[in-house]
Design a protein around this motif. Structure first.
Motif, PDB file in Angstrom:
ATOM      1  N   GLY A 101      40.581  41.673  35.622  1.00  0.00           N
ATOM      2  CA  GLY A 101      39.206  42.113  35.409  1.00  0.00           C
ATOM      3  C   GLY A 101      39.084  42.997  34.183  1.00  0.00           C
ATOM      4  O   GLY A 101      38.143  42.858  33.397  1.00  0.00           O
ATOM      5  N   ALA A 102      40.018  43.912  34.005  1.00  0.00           N
ATOM      6  CA  ALA A 102      39.996  44.797  32.839  1.00  0.00           C
ATOM      7  C   ALA A 102      40.161  44.010  31.544  1.00  0.00           C
ATOM      8  O   ALA A 102      39.622  44.393  30.508  1.00  0.00           O
ATOM      9  CB  ALA A 102      41.094  45.851  32.959  1.00  0.00           C
ATOM     10  N   LEU A 103      40.874  42.899  31.623  1.00  0.00           N
ATOM     11  CA  LEU A 103      41.084  42.063  30.443  1.00  0.00           C
ATOM     12  C   LEU A 103      39.969  41.029  30.251  1.00  0.00           C
ATOM     13  O   LEU A 103      39.967  40.288  29.275  1.00  0.00           O
ATOM     14  CB  LEU A 103      42.440  41.347  30.543  1.00  0.00           C
ATOM     15  CG  LEU A 103      43.649  42.279  30.550  1.00  0.00           C
ATOM     16  CD1 LEU A 103      44.915  41.502  30.892  1.00  0.00           C
ATOM     17  CD2 LEU A 103      43.780  42.993  29.211  1.00  0.00           C
ATOM     18  N   GLY A 104      39.052  40.980  31.203  1.00  0.00           N
ATOM     19  CA  GLY A 104      37.922  40.061  31.092  1.00  0.00           C
ATOM     20  C   GLY A 104      38.246  38.622  31.426  1.00  0.00           C
ATOM     21  O   GLY A 104      37.524  37.715  31.027  1.00  0.00           O
ATOM     22  N   VAL A 105      39.300  38.400  32.194  1.00  0.00           N
ATOM     23  CA  VAL A 105      39.697  37.029  32.522  1.00  0.00           C
ATOM     24  C   VAL A 105      39.648  36.740  34.017  1.00  0.00           C
ATOM     25  O   VAL A 105      40.194  35.731  34.468  1.00  0.00           O
ATOM     26  CB  VAL A 105      41.104  36.689  31.963  1.00  0.00           C
ATOM     27  CG1 VAL A 105      41.113  36.735  30.443  1.00  0.00           C
ATOM     28  CG2 VAL A 105      42.164  37.620  32.535  1.00  0.00           C
TER      29      VAL A 105
END
Length: 157
Positions: A101-105
């Motif tokens: 989630g933090a990496l946007g994936v």
């Protein structure tokens, strides 16, 4: 990072205080204080967004050239192993979701068992504490930067 969050409205300050308390409890491996702080985080609307932003900022600092799958695996393993020594209920899937989630994936629609806000609140401070052990910085600066980033994004949307 010298951004402060003390000027924020009460709900945002509560997230910042609870997150700080949870991370400090994780660093001290204080189970009782951790439970109290993560319960407050779970009850605070948008705490997952704030903690996700903090995780992303920390990942960017620890891995300024980006992360590959080996880097993600190392962060995941290090965090889960360290946490499991005092938090036997740590769930590697939730930590992986937080990283993705933090990496946007991460797409919760494609997850058969997406973590609920309480699970996020119980695991995000563990990940933040683990990453802070690498950076050596205080959580307050990252929280301030995360709030500033969220505010900028919301103003532009």
């Amino acid at each position: 990072m010298s951004v402060t969050w003390r000027h924020l409205p009460a709900p945002a300050r509560e997230i910042a205080v609870a997150a700080t308390d949870a991370v400090e409890a994780a660093q001290a491996r204080d189970g009782e204080a951790y439970e109290a702080a993560t319960a407050r985080l779970a009850a605070a609307e948008r705490s997952g967004l704030v903690l996700g932003s903090v995780v992303r900022l920390l990942l960017e600092e620890v891995h300024p050239d980006g992360l590959d799958s080996d880097d993600v695996r190392q962060v995941l393993e290090r965090c889960v192993r360290a946490a499991a020594q005092w938090r036997p209920d740590v769930d590697p899937h939730v930590v992986l979701v937080l990283l993705a989630g933090a990496l946007g994936v991460y797409d919760p629609g494609e997850d058969d068992a997406p973590p609920d806000p309480a699970a996020v609140a119980r695991h995000a401070p563990l990940l933040v504490a683990d990453l802070l052990a690498v950076t050596g910085g205080p959580v307050e600066g990252y929280l301030g930067a995360a709030f500033a980033e969220i505010e900028r994004t919301e103003r532009h949307d």
